[in-house]
Design an enzyme around this catalytic site. Sequence first.
Site, mmCIF file in Angstrom:
data_model
loop_
_atom_site.group_PDB
_atom_site.id
_atom_site.type_symbol
_atom_site.label_atom_id
_atom_site.label_comp_id
_atom_site.label_asym_id
_atom_site.label_seq_id
_atom_site.Cartn_x
_atom_site.Cartn_y
_atom_site.Cartn_z
ATOM 1 N N CYS A 205 0.853 -1.192 0.000
ATOM 2 C CA CYS A 205 0.000 0.000 0.000
ATOM 3 C C CYS A 205 0.885 1.236 0.000
ATOM 4 C CB CYS A 205 -0.972 -0.015 1.173
ATOM 5 S SG CYS A 205 -0.228 0.208 2.774
ATOM 6 N N ALA A 206 0.278 2.380 0.080
ATOM 7 C CA ALA A 206 1.027 3.631 -0.035
ATOM 8 C C ALA A 206 2.086 3.761 1.054
ATOM 9 C CB ALA A 206 0.071 4.824 -0.008
#
Length: 100
Positions: free
Chosen positions: A7-8
């Site tokens: 994810c980010a």
Amino acid sequence: MNILLICAAGMSTSLLVTKMKEAAKQKGIEANIWAVSADEAKSHLDQADVVLIGPQIRYKLAAFKKEGEARGIPVDVINPADYGRVNGAGVLDFALRLKK
């Protein structure tokens, strides 16, 4: 099975990882599931059997698919509905289907 979630920042998937581990335990599946940020991901790819990308970074799918193909590892984006609902069982099933 080793399932890597990307994810980010590596934090938004932490609850999903917990739910996926619970689902794996209930199904009697031995799985190592962990999450990292997109920046850290490359150093974790060789340890994974399946790579799932958070919907918020789907724009990086092509780059991660290329890395995965070079290693024989399936890579795909987590369904946004399953991600939003933190549906650990659904995401685990998706990972298992990708590996087949």
